[in-house]
Design a protein around this motif. Sequence first.
Motif, PDB file in Angstrom:
ATOM      1  N   ASN A  47     -12.740  -0.489 -13.988  1.00 42.21           N
ATOM      2  CA  ASN A  47     -12.709   0.867 -13.429  1.00 42.21           C
ATOM      3  C   ASN A  47     -12.965   1.953 -14.469  1.00 42.21           C
ATOM      4  O   ASN A  47     -13.099   3.123 -14.138  1.00 42.21           O
ATOM      5  N   MET A  72      -5.493   0.304  -8.138  1.00 40.26           N
ATOM      6  CA  MET A  72      -6.450   0.189  -7.050  1.00 40.26           C
ATOM      7  C   MET A  72      -7.097   1.519  -6.682  1.00 40.26           C
ATOM      8  O   MET A  72      -8.254   1.559  -6.258  1.00 40.26           O
ATOM      9  N   GLU A  73      -6.370   2.620  -6.826  1.00 40.78           N
ATOM     10  CA  GLU A  73      -6.949   3.917  -6.496  1.00 40.78           C
ATOM     11  C   GLU A  73      -8.134   4.222  -7.414  1.00 40.78           C
ATOM     12  O   GLU A  73      -9.219   4.623  -6.958  1.00 40.78           O
ATOM     13  N   CYS A  75      -9.773   2.001  -9.135  1.00 40.29           N
ATOM     14  CA  CYS A  75     -10.771   0.952  -8.947  1.00 40.29           C
ATOM     15  C   CYS A  75     -11.649   1.253  -7.734  1.00 40.29           C
ATOM     16  O   CYS A  75     -12.870   1.101  -7.778  1.00 40.29           O
ATOM     17  N   GLU A  76     -11.036   1.676  -6.649  1.00 41.89           N
ATOM     18  CA  GLU A  76     -11.786   2.014  -5.434  1.00 41.89           C
ATOM     19  C   GLU A  76     -12.723   3.192  -5.705  1.00 41.89           C
ATOM     20  O   GLU A  76     -13.868   3.205  -5.246  1.00 41.89           O
ATOM     21  N   THR A  77     -12.229   4.171  -6.466  1.00 34.85           N
ATOM     22  CA  THR A  77     -13.059   5.330  -6.802  1.00 34.85           C
ATOM     23  C   THR A  77     -14.267   4.912  -7.637  1.00 34.85           C
ATOM     24  O   THR A  77     -15.401   5.350  -7.384  1.00 34.85           O
ATOM     25  N   LYS A  80     -16.763   2.894  -5.499  1.00 38.23           N
ATOM     26  CA  LYS A  80     -17.513   3.785  -4.613  1.00 38.23           C
ATOM     27  C   LYS A  80     -18.603   4.522  -5.387  1.00 38.23           C
ATOM     28  O   LYS A  80     -19.747   4.665  -4.908  1.00 38.23           O
ATOM     29  N   TYR A  92     -17.170  -4.480  -5.070  1.00 35.38           N
ATOM     30  CA  TYR A  92     -15.867  -4.527  -4.416  1.00 35.38           C
ATOM     31  C   TYR A  92     -14.720  -4.355  -5.407  1.00 35.38           C
ATOM     32  O   TYR A  92     -14.766  -4.850  -6.536  1.00 35.38           O
ATOM     33  N   ALA A  93     -13.683  -3.669  -4.959  1.00 42.36           N
ATOM     34  CA  ALA A  93     -12.474  -3.463  -5.748  1.00 42.36           C
ATOM     35  C   ALA A  93     -11.388  -4.428  -5.277  1.00 42.36           C
ATOM     36  O   ALA A  93     -11.115  -4.522  -4.082  1.00 42.36           O
TER      37      ALA A  93
END
Length: 227
Positions: A47, A72-73, A75-77, A80, A92-93
């Motif tokens: 990330n 995870m926050e 990582c998702e950012t 994306k 994918y995260a």
Amino acid sequence: MSRYILPVSVFGTVAGCAVLIKNHVTGGRCPSKATIKGKTVVITGANTGIGKETARELATRGGRIIMGCRDMEKCETAAKEIRGTTLNPHVYACHLDLASMKSIREFAERINQEEKRVDVLINNAGVMRCPGWKTEDGFDMQFGVNHLGHFLLTNLLLEKLKESAPSRVINLASLAHIVGKIDFEDLNWERKKFDTKQAYCQSKLANVLFTRELARRLKGGSASCCL
């Protein structure tokens, strides 16, 4: 004007030497333009920093990228963002906390069950110069995250990697391993005064030793390991 010639020359020489040393140590920029469409890559700590840029580059080359991260926050950012800049939807995260053996086993189980193949495992995540913290399982944080976590993850995914051959395990190390020493009698700094620098160097030396031994065991096979 002449009085500036010597300082400028010295500065230019130093800068040039720094660039040459950097290129020698890092190996320079990768000249390959190869694509990896159809390949699955697992990257830990993806990330931010080197991990994120590696994920971005491999996504650009068409790979299916699985980013294993603790936060995870973030990582998702990051996932994306990479999907948006590379136009690759297969990024994918996934949650992975290398300071927890339970989390590592859950992550590996998910990969083994849900992924048809794993072509590349990049053990990138790491911590540096942290206080005398312990992992969830009681290991020195730097040794636990930088070495033991990746050691367990690699072994849990090894059969999947072999099945996906030719495959590769890439372990990120550091020049700090040069001054590292493995204290097999006190790996977790329970008997001696904690030294965050030496703890980091020990973990990086462990990375190198693990890589060399894994490469030896995989020699002649369809999977390989490198630094």
